[in-house]
Scaffold this motif. Structure first.
Motif, PDB file in Angstrom:
ATOM      1  N   THR A   1       0.805  -1.219   0.000  1.00 38.83           N
ATOM      2  CA  THR A   1       0.000   0.000   0.000  1.00 38.83           C
ATOM      3  C   THR A   1       0.840   1.272   0.000  1.00 38.83           C
ATOM      4  OG1 THR A   1      -0.155  -0.135   2.407  1.00 38.83           O
ATOM      5  CG2 THR A   1      -1.955  -1.106   1.128  1.00 38.83           C
ATOM      6  N   ALA A   2       2.093   1.178   0.363  1.00 38.69           N
ATOM      7  CA  ALA A   2       2.956   2.369   0.459  1.00 38.69           C
ATOM      8  C   ALA A   2       3.246   2.965  -0.916  1.00 38.69           C
ATOM      9  CB  ALA A   2       4.268   2.021   1.157  1.00 38.69           C
ATOM     10  N   ALA A   3       3.381   4.278  -0.933  1.00 37.73           N
ATOM     11  CA  ALA A   3       3.707   5.000  -2.174  1.00 37.73           C
ATOM     12  C   ALA A   3       5.177   4.804  -2.521  1.00 37.73           C
ATOM     13  CB  ALA A   3       3.405   6.484  -2.003  1.00 37.73           C
ATOM     14  N   PRO A   4       5.500   4.801  -3.821  1.00 37.81           N
ATOM     15  CA  PRO A   4       6.884   4.588  -4.257  1.00 37.81           C
ATOM     16  C   PRO A   4       7.709   5.860  -4.190  1.00 37.81           C
ATOM     17  CG  PRO A   4       5.482   4.844  -6.159  1.00 37.81           C
ATOM     18  CD  PRO A   4       4.577   4.877  -4.947  1.00 37.81           C
ATOM     19  N   LYS A   5       8.065   6.261  -2.988  1.00 37.43           N
ATOM     20  CA  LYS A   5       8.835   7.484  -2.814  1.00 37.43           C
ATOM     21  C   LYS A   5      10.048   7.212  -1.938  1.00 37.43           C
ATOM     22  CE  LYS A   5       8.584  12.278  -1.718  1.00 37.43           C
ATOM     23  NZ  LYS A   5       8.082  13.350  -0.983  1.00 37.43           N
ATOM     24  N   ASP A   6      11.231   7.462  -2.470  1.00 31.61           N
ATOM     25  CA  ASP A   6      12.487   7.328  -1.723  1.00 31.61           C
ATOM     26  C   ASP A   6      12.660   5.955  -1.072  1.00 31.61           C
ATOM     27  OD1 ASP A   6      13.073  10.005  -2.334  1.00 31.61           O
ATOM     28  OD2 ASP A   6      11.955  10.702  -0.578  1.00 31.61           O
ATOM     29  N   GLY A   7      12.195   4.885  -1.732  1.00 28.69           N
ATOM     30  CA  GLY A   7      12.366   3.535  -1.205  1.00 28.69           C
ATOM     31  C   GLY A   7      11.401   3.164  -0.096  1.00 28.69           C
ATOM     32  N   LYS A   8      10.418   4.029   0.187  1.00 30.84           N
ATOM     33  CA  LYS A   8       9.485   3.735   1.290  1.00 30.84           C
ATOM     34  C   LYS A   8       8.608   2.526   1.003  1.00 30.84           C
ATOM     35  CE  LYS A   8       9.608   8.311   3.075  1.00 30.84           C
ATOM     36  NZ  LYS A   8       9.150   9.211   4.025  1.00 30.84           N
ATOM     37  N   ALA A   9       8.263   2.292  -0.259  1.00 33.50           N
ATOM     38  CA  ALA A   9       7.467   1.114  -0.598  1.00 33.50           C
ATOM     39  C   ALA A   9       8.260  -0.162  -0.332  1.00 33.50           C
ATOM     40  CB  ALA A   9       6.999   1.177  -2.048  1.00 33.50           C
ATOM     41  N   THR A  10       9.542  -0.153  -0.645  1.00 30.78           N
ATOM     42  CA  THR A  10      10.384  -1.322  -0.383  1.00 30.78           C
ATOM     43  C   THR A  10      10.540  -1.547   1.119  1.00 30.78           C
ATOM     44  OG1 THR A  10      11.560  -1.049  -2.466  1.00 30.78           O
ATOM     45  CG2 THR A  10      12.654  -2.362  -0.769  1.00 30.78           C
ATOM     46  N   ASP A  11      10.743  -0.482   1.867  1.00 31.63           N
ATOM     47  CA  ASP A  11      10.841  -0.612   3.323  1.00 31.63           C
ATOM     48  C   ASP A  11       9.551  -1.199   3.895  1.00 31.63           C
ATOM     49  OD1 ASP A  11      13.342   0.542   3.097  1.00 31.63           O
ATOM     50  OD2 ASP A  11      12.688   2.527   3.782  1.00 31.63           O
ATOM     51  N   HIS A  12       8.415  -0.731   3.385  1.00 36.82           N
ATOM     52  CA  HIS A  12       7.112  -1.249   3.818  1.00 36.82           C
ATOM     53  C   HIS A  12       6.994  -2.732   3.440  1.00 36.82           C
ATOM     54  CE1 HIS A  12       2.808  -0.950   4.809  1.00 36.82           C
ATOM     55  NE2 HIS A  12       2.641  -1.771   3.791  1.00 36.82           N
ATOM     56  N   MET A  13       7.458  -3.085   2.242  1.00 38.18           N
ATOM     57  CA  MET A  13       7.398  -4.474   1.787  1.00 38.18           C
ATOM     58  C   MET A  13       8.193  -5.385   2.720  1.00 38.18           C
ATOM     59  SD  MET A  13       8.662  -6.086  -1.851  1.00 38.18           S
ATOM     60  CE  MET A  13       7.476  -5.149  -2.788  1.00 38.18           C
ATOM     61  N   VAL A  14       9.374  -4.941   3.118  1.00 31.53           N
ATOM     62  CA  VAL A  14      10.203  -5.746   4.017  1.00 31.53           C
ATOM     63  C   VAL A  14       9.485  -5.942   5.355  1.00 31.53           C
ATOM     64  CG1 VAL A  14      12.367  -5.754   5.328  1.00 31.53           C
ATOM     65  CG2 VAL A  14      12.390  -5.167   2.898  1.00 31.53           C
ATOM     66  N   ARG A  15       8.882  -4.877   5.880  1.00 33.23           N
ATOM     67  CA  ARG A  15       8.132  -4.994   7.144  1.00 33.23           C
ATOM     68  C   ARG A  15       6.916  -5.909   6.992  1.00 33.23           C
ATOM     69  NH1 ARG A  15       9.271   0.489   7.100  1.00 33.23           N
ATOM     70  NH2 ARG A  15       7.119   0.998   6.530  1.00 33.23           N
ATOM     71  N   PHE A  16       6.277  -5.902   5.826  1.00 33.82           N
ATOM     72  CA  PHE A  16       5.136  -6.777   5.548  1.00 33.82           C
ATOM     73  C   PHE A  16       5.581  -8.240   5.445  1.00 33.82           C
ATOM     74  CE2 PHE A  16       2.950  -8.845   1.832  1.00 33.82           C
ATOM     75  CZ  PHE A  16       1.787  -9.222   2.487  1.00 33.82           C
ATOM     76  N   LEU A  17       6.704  -8.481   4.767  1.00 33.03           N
ATOM     77  CA  LEU A  17       7.150  -9.852   4.522  1.00 33.03           C
ATOM     78  C   LEU A  17       7.791 -10.525   5.734  1.00 33.03           C
ATOM     79  CD1 LEU A  17       8.670  -9.459   0.940  1.00 33.03           C
ATOM     80  CD2 LEU A  17       6.506 -10.554   1.562  1.00 33.03           C
ATOM     81  N   ALA A  18       8.452  -9.774   6.590  1.00 32.09           N
ATOM     82  CA  ALA A  18       9.190 -10.365   7.718  1.00 32.09           C
ATOM     83  C   ALA A  18       8.346 -11.354   8.532  1.00 32.09           C
ATOM     84  CB  ALA A  18       9.782  -9.267   8.596  1.00 32.09           C
ATOM     85  N   PRO A  19       7.155 -10.984   9.019  1.00 32.15           N
ATOM     86  CA  PRO A  19       6.390 -11.968   9.803  1.00 32.15           C
ATOM     87  C   PRO A  19       5.888 -13.153   8.972  1.00 32.15           C
ATOM     88  CG  PRO A  19       5.144  -9.909   9.550  1.00 32.15           C
ATOM     89  CD  PRO A  19       6.508  -9.677   8.996  1.00 32.15           C
TER      90      PRO A  19
END
Length: 123
Positions: free
Chosen positions: A66-84
């Motif tokens: 759901t995160a917007a693709p700005k300054d890598g924030k979507a990737t950071d959100h993806m990592v937090r989503f995938l970890a659990p």
């Protein structure tokens, strides 16, 4: 030289700009193992309506966030989503490349579990 060899090996299966495929014992797929590290090639979809793991598309796994693709924030959100989903801490997931791109590769150290999409690919 290794990068040239890798690109030749996976060029027939990769779309332009796609990450080189990780290999496992069943051939080209979106993931592979490097010892106890799971290497996953991702095709990201930022600004989606929900966070979700999709289906494999060639040598990449679709992952929407759901995160917007700005300054890598979507990737950071993806990592937090995938970890659990893999039973690991956020710090156990390394973004090898693609932090600000839809094509990315992740290295997940010692995953405790795998999402169902990995079961269908492993057989």
């Amino acid at each position: 030289m290794a990068s040239k060899q890798r690109s030749k090996t996976n060029a027939k299966n990769a779309s332009p700009g796609a990450a080189p495929a990780a290999r496992n014992s069943t051939g080209d797929t979106f993931f592979g193992w490097d010892g106890d590290v799971l290497v996953v090639n991702i095709l990201g979809k930022p600004a989606a309506s929900k966070d979700a793991i999709g289906k494999p598309k060639g040598t990449q796994l679709k992952v929407s966030v759901t995160a917007a693709p700005k300054d890598g924030k979507a990737t950071d959100h993806m990592v937090r989503f995938l970890a659990p989903l893999f039973g690991v801490a956020v710090s156990d997931i390394e973004v090898v490349f693609g932090r600000e791109n839809v094509n990315k590769q992740l290295r997940i150290r010692s995953p405790k579990k795998l999402p169902p999409v990995f079961d269908s690919e492993a057989s």
